[in-house]
Design an enzyme around this catalytic site. Structure first.
Site, PDB file in Angstrom:
ATOM      1  CE1 TYR A 170      -3.023  -3.005  -0.054  1.00 44.61           C
ATOM      2  CE2 TYR A 170      -1.866  -3.775   1.858  1.00 44.61           C
ATOM      3  CZ  TYR A 170      -2.943  -3.729   1.234  1.00 44.61           C
ATOM      4  OH  TYR A 170      -3.480  -4.556   1.347  1.00 44.61           O
ATOM      5  CE1 TYR A 225      -7.496  -6.276   1.912  1.00 41.85           C
ATOM      6  CE2 TYR A 225      -7.375  -8.252   3.139  1.00 41.85           C
ATOM      7  CZ  TYR A 225      -7.372  -7.519   1.742  1.00 41.85           C
ATOM      8  OH  TYR A 225      -5.551  -7.171   1.609  1.00 41.85           O
ATOM      9  CE  LYS A 261      -3.146 -11.703   6.744  1.00 40.00           C
ATOM     10  NZ  LYS A 261      -4.763 -11.253   6.185  1.00 40.00           N
ATOM     11  CG  ASP A 298     -11.343 -14.528   4.056  1.00 41.83           C
ATOM     12  OD1 ASP A 298     -10.326 -15.186   5.015  1.00 41.83           O
ATOM     13  OD2 ASP A 298     -11.144 -13.376   2.945  1.00 41.83           O
TER      14      ASP A 298
HETATM   15  C1  LIG Z   1      -5.108 -11.346   4.263  1.00 41.77           C
HETATM   16  C2  LIG Z   1      -5.858 -11.195   4.139  1.00 41.77           C
HETATM   17  C3  LIG Z   1      -6.070 -12.136   2.562  1.00 41.77           C
HETATM   18  C4  LIG Z   1      -5.197 -11.582   2.063  1.00 41.77           C
HETATM   19  O1  LIG Z   1      -4.783 -12.935   1.939  1.00 41.77           O
HETATM   20  P1  LIG Z   1      -3.330 -12.166   1.192  1.00 41.77           P
HETATM   21  O2  LIG Z   1      -2.384 -13.917   1.508  1.00 41.77           O
HETATM   22  O3  LIG Z   1      -2.812 -11.462   1.369  1.00 41.77           O
HETATM   23  O4  LIG Z   1      -3.556 -12.457  -0.200  1.00 41.77           O
HETATM   24  C5  LIG Z   1      -7.754 -12.502   2.861  1.00 41.77           C
HETATM   25  N1  LIG Z   1      -8.889 -12.469   3.359  1.00 41.77           N
HETATM   26  C6  LIG Z   1      -8.876 -12.138   4.963  1.00 41.77           C
HETATM   27  C7  LIG Z   1      -9.973 -12.231   5.730  1.00 41.77           C
HETATM   28  C8  LIG Z   1      -7.430 -11.715   5.169  1.00 41.77           C
HETATM   29  O5  LIG Z   1      -7.243 -11.443   6.328  1.00 41.77           O
END
Ligand SMILES: *Cc1c(COP(=O)(O)O)cnc(C)c1O
Length: 426
Positions: free
Chosen positions: A21, A150, A276, A247
């Site tokens: 960013y 997000y 993550k 997610d």
């Molecule tokens: C960090 C994150 C993503 C994206 O993952 P990247 O490995 O950075 O592409 C997607 N969804 C959530 C909830 C996240 O915290």
């Protein structure tokens, strides 16, 4: 590292290297990290160490340079660091898939290994759209989500990030137009549940899936909501023929006090994204899991395959470390450790509520958040945290921490002090 070398790195970094960013050339000076061990980052400028309150964007749950993870990586390195996944397979990927199936809510049985969280969300969306296409209902190609979310930075994930004030506002009008419900309130409200049911019912004919972050919305604003809303979504999706994607890239692997946040609600999604903390923060890898219903639906279609296959799919090195990280997590009293950190953060952050300019203080599992009533001044907030010997990365109106699970009580207290200092000076 000698001072001239640090200065040279910073100058080259500013001129040539994009940061997350960030503008080009860079305008703020990043700290140069020389090495990391346990919960500490060692700085190259000789100024010492910082306790990491961020787990490197929530991934390094066991801390850095962990002997068990190092050994898993070294052992795998001696065998092979990578082979292609088309036509070949290998033990690390197979074992990892089995572990994920065993660990996640019952019903998720198939695993697609992707190379980042955003890609795992792309794959989840592709699965859902293709499922309905295969069943002869191609009109079902939109997604519903709630505001404040997000889901990553590639195209489809951007389209379900919060459209206002978020990082991807610039692209409204260019991105696929999705359906947005209001942001979920912290406590259960029947009127909000009714709003969700109504939105899903009204748009069902064009919806492939609902996609949300369960219980904690991370980079969209660090908001918490009642797990009961997940049951509302599950029931409404079942009633109206819509798939449910959770997610768990931020919430997975114990962060919220359950192994997966879906566990707070006892809900099984049709598709789940993980990332993550999957490899304990060692390397990039993510996973998209789905139910047999989704997989079989896709297989019945005109194009009976999932046309997705990243070059580094199933990377053995990442998979081997992910297996070791999961074993390390599940063979310890992870719930006890999360509760210990939660208690430490609650105690340490209790004074934050009385700091002028603080709007809200909230803690859940190993997540501590101080929300301000104004945008945080990143530079002075970061400087205040560093002065306390802690690495934090505030954003928008938020100073928060998601420390590694191995953070000792004294370091948790120090992190909490740094969050308060950053809130005071940010
Ligand atoms: C960090 C994150 C993503 C994206 O993952 P990247 O490995 O950075 O592409 C997607 N969804 C959530 C909830 C996240 O915290």
């Amino acid at each position: 590292m000698p001072e001239p070398r640090v200065a040279e790195l910073l100058e080259l970094d500013r001129r040539h290297v994009w940061h997350p960013y960030g503008p080009m050339p860079g305008q703020t000076e990043p700290l140069v990290v020389e090495s990391a061990s346990g919960v500490r980052l060692r700085l190259a400028d000789g100024s010492g160490e910082l306790v990491d309150g961020m787990s490197s964007w929530w991934s390094a749950i066991h801390g850095y340079n962990h002997p068990v993870l190092n050994e898993a990586a070294t052992e795998q390195l001696a065998r092979m660091s990578h082979v292609m996944f088309g036509g070949l397979t290998h033990e690390p990927a197979v074992r990892l898939a089995k572990k994920l199936v065993d660990l996640t809510p019952d019903g998720l049985e198939h695993v697609f290994l992707a190379d980042s969280g955003s890609v795992s969300v792309e794959v989840a969306v592709k699965m859902c759209l293709q499922y309905w296409r295969s069943l002869g209902r191609p009109a079902k190609q939109r997604l519903l989500t709630w505001r404040g979310g997000y889901h990553g930075d590639t195209w489809q994930p951007m389209s379900v990030c919060d459209p206002d004030g978020g990082m991807h506002e610039l692209w409204s009008g260019v991105l696929p137009r999705q359906v947005f419900a209001e942001a979920p309130p912290a406590e259960y409200e029947e009127s909000y549940a009714a709003h969700l049911r109504d939105m899903i019912a009204r748009h069902a004919h064009e919806l492939a899936a609902v996609i949300v972050e369960p219980v904690v919305q991370g980079a969209g604003g660090m908001r918490f909501h009642s797990p009961a809303f997940l049951r509302v979504l599950r029931a409404a999706c079942d009633e109206h023929d819509v798939l449910l994607v959770l997610d768990e890239i931020a919430t997975g692997f114990g962060r919220t006090g359950e192994l997966f946040a879906a566990g707070h609600a006892g809900v099984t999604p049709d598709v789940m994204c993980l990332g993550k903390a999957l490899t304990g923060g060692y390397m990039t890898m993510a996973a998209t899991l789905c139910t047999p219903r989704v997989a079989e639906g896709i297989s019945r279609g005109e194009v009976p395959v999932l046309a997705h296959g990243p070059t580094f799919m199933g990377n053995p090195l990442a998979a081997a470390v992910a297996c070791a990280s999961i074993d390390l997590l599940t063979c310890q009293d992870w719930r006890g450790e999360i509760t210990r950190i939660e208690t430490g953060l609650r105690t340490g952050l209790s004074e934050a509520a009385s700091i002028p300019g603080v709007k809200d203080v909230r803690v859940l599992g190993a997540i501590g958040v101080v929300q301000l009533d104004h945008p945080v001044d990143m530079r002075s907030a970061t400087r205040a945290a560093v002065r306390e010997g802690v690495w934090l990365r505030p954003f928008r109106d938020l100073v928060y921490t998601m420390p590694p699970y191995v953070t000792g009580d004294e370091d948790v207290a120090r992190i909490a002090r740094a969050v308060c200092a950053a809130a005071r000076e940010g």
